[in-house]
Write a protein that holds these residues in place. Structure first.
Motif, PDB file in Angstrom:
ATOM      1  N   GLU A   1       0.818  -1.205   0.000  1.00 51.68           N
ATOM      2  CA  GLU A   1       0.000   0.000   0.000  1.00 51.68           C
ATOM      3  C   GLU A   1       0.855   1.259   0.000  1.00 51.68           C
ATOM      4  OE1 GLU A   1      -2.473  -0.350   3.403  1.00 51.68           O
ATOM      5  OE2 GLU A   1      -3.725  -1.937   2.569  1.00 51.68           O
ATOM      6  N   GLY A   2       2.108   1.125   0.446  1.00 56.81           N
ATOM      7  CA  GLY A   2       3.012   2.270   0.460  1.00 56.81           C
ATOM      8  C   GLY A   2       2.861   3.175   1.656  1.00 56.81           C
ATOM      9  N   HIS A   3       2.170   2.728   2.696  1.00 59.38           N
ATOM     10  CA  HIS A   3       1.986   3.550   3.886  1.00 59.38           C
ATOM     11  C   HIS A   3       2.435   2.771   5.113  1.00 59.38           C
ATOM     12  CE1 HIS A   3      -0.296   6.369   1.465  1.00 59.38           C
ATOM     13  NE2 HIS A   3      -1.041   5.374   1.038  1.00 59.38           N
ATOM     14  N   LEU A   4       3.077   3.486   6.039  1.00 57.05           N
ATOM     15  CA  LEU A   4       3.567   2.843   7.250  1.00 57.05           C
ATOM     16  C   LEU A   4       2.433   2.540   8.213  1.00 57.05           C
ATOM     17  CD1 LEU A   4       5.964   1.886   8.923  1.00 57.05           C
ATOM     18  CD2 LEU A   4       6.246   4.211   9.777  1.00 57.05           C
ATOM     19  N   VAL A   5       1.414   3.358   8.213  1.00 49.62           N
ATOM     20  CA  VAL A   5       0.288   3.200   9.134  1.00 49.62           C
ATOM     21  C   VAL A   5      -0.916   2.644   8.396  1.00 49.62           C
ATOM     22  CG1 VAL A   5      -1.354   4.429  10.592  1.00 49.62           C
ATOM     23  CG2 VAL A   5       1.076   4.989  10.712  1.00 49.62           C
ATOM     24  N   GLY A   6      -1.529   1.611   8.963  1.00 46.65           N
ATOM     25  CA  GLY A   6      -2.714   1.016   8.378  1.00 46.65           C
ATOM     26  C   GLY A   6      -3.981   1.511   9.065  1.00 46.65           C
ATOM     27  N   GLU A   7      -4.930   0.628   9.240  1.00 43.34           N
ATOM     28  CA  GLU A   7      -6.220   1.005   9.832  1.00 43.34           C
ATOM     29  C   GLU A   7      -6.044   1.436  11.283  1.00 43.34           C
ATOM     30  OE1 GLU A   7     -10.657  -0.938  10.668  1.00 43.34           O
ATOM     31  OE2 GLU A   7      -9.077  -2.102   9.673  1.00 43.34           O
ATOM     32  N   ARG A   8      -6.702   2.504  11.659  1.00 44.05           N
ATOM     33  CA  ARG A   8      -6.618   3.029  13.030  1.00 44.05           C
ATOM     34  C   ARG A   8      -7.889   2.722  13.792  1.00 44.05           C
ATOM     35  NH1 ARG A   8      -3.597   8.925  12.481  1.00 44.05           N
ATOM     36  NH2 ARG A   8      -2.466   8.485  10.546  1.00 44.05           N
ATOM     37  N   THR A   9      -7.708   2.471  15.076  1.00 36.73           N
ATOM     38  CA  THR A   9      -8.832   2.231  15.981  1.00 36.73           C
ATOM     39  C   THR A   9      -8.540   2.915  17.309  1.00 36.73           C
ATOM     40  OG1 THR A   9      -7.847   0.153  16.750  1.00 36.73           O
ATOM     41  CG2 THR A   9      -9.433   0.003  14.925  1.00 36.73           C
TER      42      THR A   9
ATOM     43  N   THR B   1      -7.081   7.155  25.836  1.00 33.63           N
ATOM     44  CA  THR B   1      -7.402   6.465  24.589  1.00 33.63           C
ATOM     45  C   THR B   1      -6.650   7.124  23.438  1.00 33.63           C
ATOM     46  OG1 THR B   1      -9.616   5.877  25.380  1.00 33.63           O
ATOM     47  CG2 THR B   1      -9.241   5.803  23.007  1.00 33.63           C
ATOM     48  N   LEU B   2      -6.030   6.293  22.607  1.00 34.99           N
ATOM     49  CA  LEU B   2      -5.304   6.780  21.443  1.00 34.99           C
ATOM     50  C   LEU B   2      -5.962   6.253  20.172  1.00 34.99           C
ATOM     51  CD1 LEU B   2      -1.673   6.059  22.693  1.00 34.99           C
ATOM     52  CD2 LEU B   2      -2.739   8.319  22.511  1.00 34.99           C
ATOM     53  N   TYR B   3      -6.037   7.078  19.166  1.00 41.93           N
ATOM     54  CA  TYR B   3      -6.564   6.654  17.868  1.00 41.93           C
ATOM     55  C   TYR B   3      -5.362   6.337  16.989  1.00 41.93           C
ATOM     56  CZ  TYR B   3      -9.456   6.628  13.646  1.00 41.93           C
ATOM     57  OH  TYR B   3     -10.101   6.272  12.491  1.00 41.93           O
ATOM     58  N   ALA B   4      -5.076   5.037  16.823  1.00 45.50           N
ATOM     59  CA  ALA B   4      -3.819   4.654  16.179  1.00 45.50           C
ATOM     60  C   ALA B   4      -3.926   3.281  15.537  1.00 45.50           C
ATOM     61  CB  ALA B   4      -2.690   4.661  17.215  1.00 45.50           C
ATOM     62  N   ASP B   5      -2.918   2.953  14.745  1.00 47.22           N
ATOM     63  CA  ASP B   5      -2.733   1.611  14.205  1.00 47.22           C
ATOM     64  C   ASP B   5      -2.152   0.756  15.334  1.00 47.22           C
ATOM     65  OD1 ASP B   5      -1.482  -0.698  13.124  1.00 47.22           O
ATOM     66  OD2 ASP B   5      -1.248   0.268  11.170  1.00 47.22           O
ATOM     67  N   ARG B   6      -2.883  -0.258  15.758  1.00 45.72           N
ATOM     68  CA  ARG B   6      -2.487  -1.029  16.931  1.00 45.72           C
ATOM     69  C   ARG B   6      -1.116  -1.692  16.760  1.00 45.72           C
ATOM     70  NH1 ARG B   6      -5.015  -3.137  21.349  1.00 45.72           N
ATOM     71  NH2 ARG B   6      -4.013  -4.969  22.269  1.00 45.72           N
ATOM     72  N   ASP B   7      -0.868  -2.289  15.608  1.00 45.29           N
ATOM     73  CA  ASP B   7       0.411  -2.972  15.401  1.00 45.29           C
ATOM     74  C   ASP B   7       1.576  -2.000  15.405  1.00 45.29           C
ATOM     75  OD1 ASP B   7      -0.503  -5.658  15.202  1.00 45.29           O
ATOM     76  OD2 ASP B   7      -1.272  -5.200  13.211  1.00 45.29           O
ATOM     77  N   ARG B   8       1.393  -0.853  14.767  1.00 43.21           N
ATOM     78  CA  ARG B   8       2.484   0.121  14.750  1.00 43.21           C
ATOM     79  C   ARG B   8       2.699   0.703  16.139  1.00 43.21           C
ATOM     80  NH1 ARG B   8       1.849  -2.009  10.753  1.00 43.21           N
ATOM     81  NH2 ARG B   8       3.265  -3.349  11.899  1.00 43.21           N
ATOM     82  N   LEU B   9       1.624   0.924  16.897  1.00 44.34           N
ATOM     83  CA  LEU B   9       1.773   1.437  18.253  1.00 44.34           C
ATOM     84  C   LEU B   9       2.465   0.402  19.135  1.00 44.34           C
ATOM     85  CD1 LEU B   9       1.182   3.874  20.034  1.00 44.34           C
ATOM     86  CD2 LEU B   9      -1.043   2.862  20.599  1.00 44.34           C
ATOM     87  N   HIS B  10       2.181  -0.863  18.897  1.00 45.99           N
ATOM     88  CA  HIS B  10       2.855  -1.950  19.609  1.00 45.99           C
ATOM     89  C   HIS B  10       4.366  -1.854  19.352  1.00 45.99           C
ATOM     90  CE1 HIS B  10       4.238  -5.991  20.611  1.00 45.99           C
ATOM     91  NE2 HIS B  10       3.057  -6.262  21.174  1.00 45.99           N
ATOM     92  N   GLU B  11       4.752  -1.648  18.100  1.00 50.00           N
ATOM     93  CA  GLU B  11       6.173  -1.543  17.759  1.00 50.00           C
ATOM     94  C   GLU B  11       6.806  -0.314  18.389  1.00 50.00           C
ATOM     95  OE1 GLU B  11       6.842  -1.890  13.569  1.00 50.00           O
ATOM     96  OE2 GLU B  11       5.273  -3.401  13.361  1.00 50.00           O
ATOM     97  N   LEU B  12       6.057   0.789  18.423  1.00 54.34           N
ATOM     98  CA  LEU B  12       6.585   2.008  19.028  1.00 54.34           C
ATOM     99  C   LEU B  12       6.937   1.772  20.491  1.00 54.34           C
ATOM    100  CD1 LEU B  12       5.344   5.617  18.574  1.00 54.34           C
ATOM    101  CD2 LEU B  12       5.472   4.704  20.884  1.00 54.34           C
TER     102      LEU B  12
END
Length: 359
Positions: free
Chosen positions: A216-224, A253-264
């Motif tokens: 997709e070319g984007h680092l961040v995917g779906e946010r929840t 509460t954060l509105y973010a991509d869960r997997d990327r936030l996990h990595e952060l």
């Protein structure tokens, strides 16, 4: 009657009459090519370095009228490249009768820089070896090509970053697997196999997600919507950093991509553990200042020297012999991809504090 006459004439006679029909002169044909060419075409006096003639496309490209261009010099439209053009392009025309360069930046009347390629040829080179006094130069706008090349370079750079993220973030679950395999061989405790299976699942999930992101070319995917405290505790468990300690001071509460936030969080926790030692204490909480909205991660380790705080997020920056320098760079990439801003400070406990301001 004319039609009857043509019909009665033998083919050879009709052909002869057609070939004898008046035709435009070579000068007229060349003038039309000059006038209607889509590329900018200019006749240049090599001795005075001035324009003798320009076509409408040259006026369109540069934004000047024909009269304005005829009162100007080539260096007026490419002031930053004039010396290089003389050395690399004009010299070719003198020596070989023609020249070419695909790296010429022209300046329009409005001050806009236009990337172009230019080809040229001498118009009056003498057969006795005398130098030409005039040349014809053709400018082509290559903005689309340059933009396409820049897009490709950005995609390649982005893929390199993704590859770095994958290689870096797989090291933690791989080290967990390696450790539990050793323990399982020693005592055969089933809990080690469960830990190995969890780490393998995590790796599979990371690879699947990152593969999708590269497509997709984007680092961040779906946010929840994600609650800070339970995610931070989950990441801490996944990283297996005991006997280090995690303290949650506050949550939000954060509105973010869960997997990327996990990595952060994983990279921040591992950074604290690497530089603060095995018994480091890591604290997570929300920013409570009126001017900043977000969260922080801090530790009570040795901290980051003031002269290094501006460079810790650069790719390849590391202060350990076995470090990759990717961990904090990945953190910054993930924060930026979310539209957040990350800043490093000295923690009150003497360690390092990372503040992430969310939008």
């Amino acid at each position: 009657m004319a039609e009857d006459q043509d019909r009665d004439d033998p083919p050879s006679d009709r052909s002869a009459r057609t070939s004898a029909a008046p035709d435009s002169s070579p000068e007229e044909r060349y003038r039309k090519i000059f006038q209607y060419n889509n590329d900018a075409v200019m006749v240049v006096d090599l001795e005075t370095e001035s324009f003798l003639d320009v076509n409408p496309a040259a006026c369109d490209l540069l934004g000047y009228s024909r009269e304005e261009l005829l009162s100007m010099h080539p260096e007026d439209i490419h002031p930053n490249d004039v010396e290089r053009v003389r050395k690399e392009f004009i010299s070719q025309v003198y020596q070989e009768g023609s020249g070419f360069t695909d790296d010429l930046t022209c300046l329009t009347k409005d001050g806009e820089e236009v990337p172009t390629e230019i080809s040229g040829a001498a118009l009056d080179a003498g057969e006795d070896g005398t130098d030409p006094t005039q040349m014809i130069a053709m400018l082509r706008d290559i903005s689309d090509r340059v933009e396409h090349r820049r897009d490709l370079e950005e995609k390649i750079e982005r893929l390199d970053r993704f590859a770095s993220i994958v290689s870096h973030d797989l090291k933690n679950p791989l080290s967990i697997i390696n450790g539990h395999v050793t323990l399982a061989r020693e005592n055969g405790d089933p809990e080690h196999f469960d830990a190995i299976e969890d780490a393998v699942d995590r790796m599979d999930e990371m690879l699947s997600e990152l593969l999708q992101l590269t497509r997709e070319g984007h680092l961040v995917g779906e946010r929840t919507d994600i609650e800070l405290e339970p995610l931070a505790r989950e990441v801490w468990i996944d990283c297996e950093l005991d006997p280090a300690t995690l303290e949650i001071k506050s949550s939000r509460t954060l509105y973010a991509d869960r997997d990327r936030l996990h990595e952060l969080f994983a990279n921040l926790f591992e950074n604290a553990h690497t530089h603060g030692g095995e018994t480091v204490t890591v604290r997570v909480g929300t920013l409570d200042r009126d001017d900043r909205n977000g969260f922080y991660v801090e530790d009570d380790g040795e901290g980051i020297p003031a002269d290094e705080q501006d460079t810790v997020f650069e790719w390849g920056h590391t202060t350990t012999s076995d470090g990759t320098g990717f961990g904090l760079a990945i953190v910054a990439e993930i924060a930026e991809a979310h539209g957040w801003e990350i800043t490093v400070y000295d923690a009150e406990a003497g360690g390092t504090r990372f503040e992430i301001e969310v939008s």
